[in-house]
Enzyme design. Structure first.
Site, PDB file in Angstrom:
ATOM      1  N   ASP A  21      19.440 125.183 -11.886  1.00  0.00           N
ATOM      2  CA  ASP A  21      18.537 126.298 -12.174  1.00  0.00           C
ATOM      3  C   ASP A  21      18.789 127.466 -11.224  1.00  0.00           C
ATOM      4  OD1 ASP A  21      16.514 127.565 -13.534  1.00  0.00           O
ATOM      5  OD2 ASP A  21      14.896 126.670 -12.357  1.00  0.00           O
ATOM      6  N   HIS A  59      25.662 132.867 -14.429  1.00  0.00           N
ATOM      7  CA  HIS A  59      26.118 131.686 -15.164  1.00  0.00           C
ATOM      8  C   HIS A  59      27.598 131.418 -14.902  1.00  0.00           C
ATOM      9  CE1 HIS A  59      22.319 131.260 -17.116  1.00  0.00           C
ATOM     10  NE2 HIS A  59      22.405 132.414 -17.766  1.00  0.00           N
ATOM     11  N   LEU A  83      34.247 108.627 -11.852  1.00  0.00           N
ATOM     12  CA  LEU A  83      32.977 109.305 -12.052  1.00  0.00           C
ATOM     13  C   LEU A  83      32.823 109.782 -13.494  1.00  0.00           C
ATOM     14  CD1 LEU A  83      30.403 110.852 -10.879  1.00  0.00           C
ATOM     15  CD2 LEU A  83      31.952 112.799 -10.633  1.00  0.00           C
TER      16      LEU A  83
END
Length: 255
Positions: free
Chosen positions: A35, A52, A146
């Protein structure tokens, strides 16, 4: 406390903090609400889309940080079902980010044995967005390290309602009985199956809520919040969150 000594791929920033971590108490699954991209940009006199773009570049850094200490699953909340309400220009930009991110980073992700997955609904996403993601999934499907899981076009209430609808349909068709329904069975009807529930949730930008993200799965997760916006959240901040996780006692309702 046993210090962490293994390495996966190149060493990220924060090596000193890594050495202070207990390698026997690394969270298997870390979920992140990324966020504050727009606010970070606006504070600097930049358009929200610039935030972004910076946030996108930060994804790889935190992925490598998680990989370095042996986190098994890293889920990034990239776009919610509610984010469609944002201005069209911003949404269009967000939809194009996978086309930039994956071609640029896929070689390093493959070199570090990272597997890409997506949790969310395909309907509504542009074909070019889906193609970029699916190409990355296909290229990394045999990797065993991962799992980098992007929650894209995802909303937890919708997920649970859809899961209940599927469960009811299976009961009506006689595939399962009502007596068989328990937490474990219901979890199999969620989009996150077969991933484990998150051990730790990290949210950046100072907001103290979980915003319709994995409501069922976060029931006993540890929550960690920071005032830092996502583009300024660095590897050492990630390790600070892991340190705090390791200081907590997870009792799951017991003593």
């Amino acid at each position: 406390m046993k210090p962490f000594k293994r390495w996966f791929g190149s060493k990220p920033e924060g090596e000193e903090l890594i050495q202070q971590l207990d390698s026997d108490n690394i969270p298997n699954h870390v979920a992140v609400i990324m966020d504050g991209n727009g606010r970070w940009a606006q504070k600097r006199g930049l358009p929200r889309v610039a935030g972004h773009h910076s946030g996108m570049k930060n994804v790889k850094k935190i992925t490598m940080a998680a990989n370095a200490i042996g986190v098994r699953v890293l889920t990034m909340y990239a776009f919610s079902t509610e984010n469609w309400k944002r201005p069209k220009e911003e949404v269009d930009y967000l939809m194009k980010l996978p086309m930039e991110f994956f071609p640029k980073e896929i070689d390093e992700l493959i070199a570090n044995n990272v597997q890409i997955r997506m949790t969310g609904w395909h309907e509504g996403l542009p074909d070019y967005t889906l193609k970029a993601i699916q190409d990355a999934i296909d290229q990394t499907k045999n990797n065993t390290g991962l799992i980098l899981n992007f929650a894209l076009n995802y909303g937890s209430r919708k997920e649970m309602l859809r899961g209940i609808q599927r469960l009811v349909a299976d009961v009506k068709q006689g595939e399962i009985s009502g007596e068989e329904i328990d937490e474990s069975l219901f979890s199999r009807y969620l989009l996150t199956d077969p991933l484990p529930d998150p051990d730790l949730l990290i949210r950046t930008s100072g907001e103290l809520r979980i915003s319709n993200f994995m409501l069922w799965q976060l029931a006993y997760s540890e929550l960690w919040f920071t005032e830092l916006c996502w583009p300024e959240f660095k590897e050492h901040n990630f390790y600070e969150a892991i340190q705090e996780y390791q200081r907590r006692a997870r009792r799951y309702g017991g003593l």
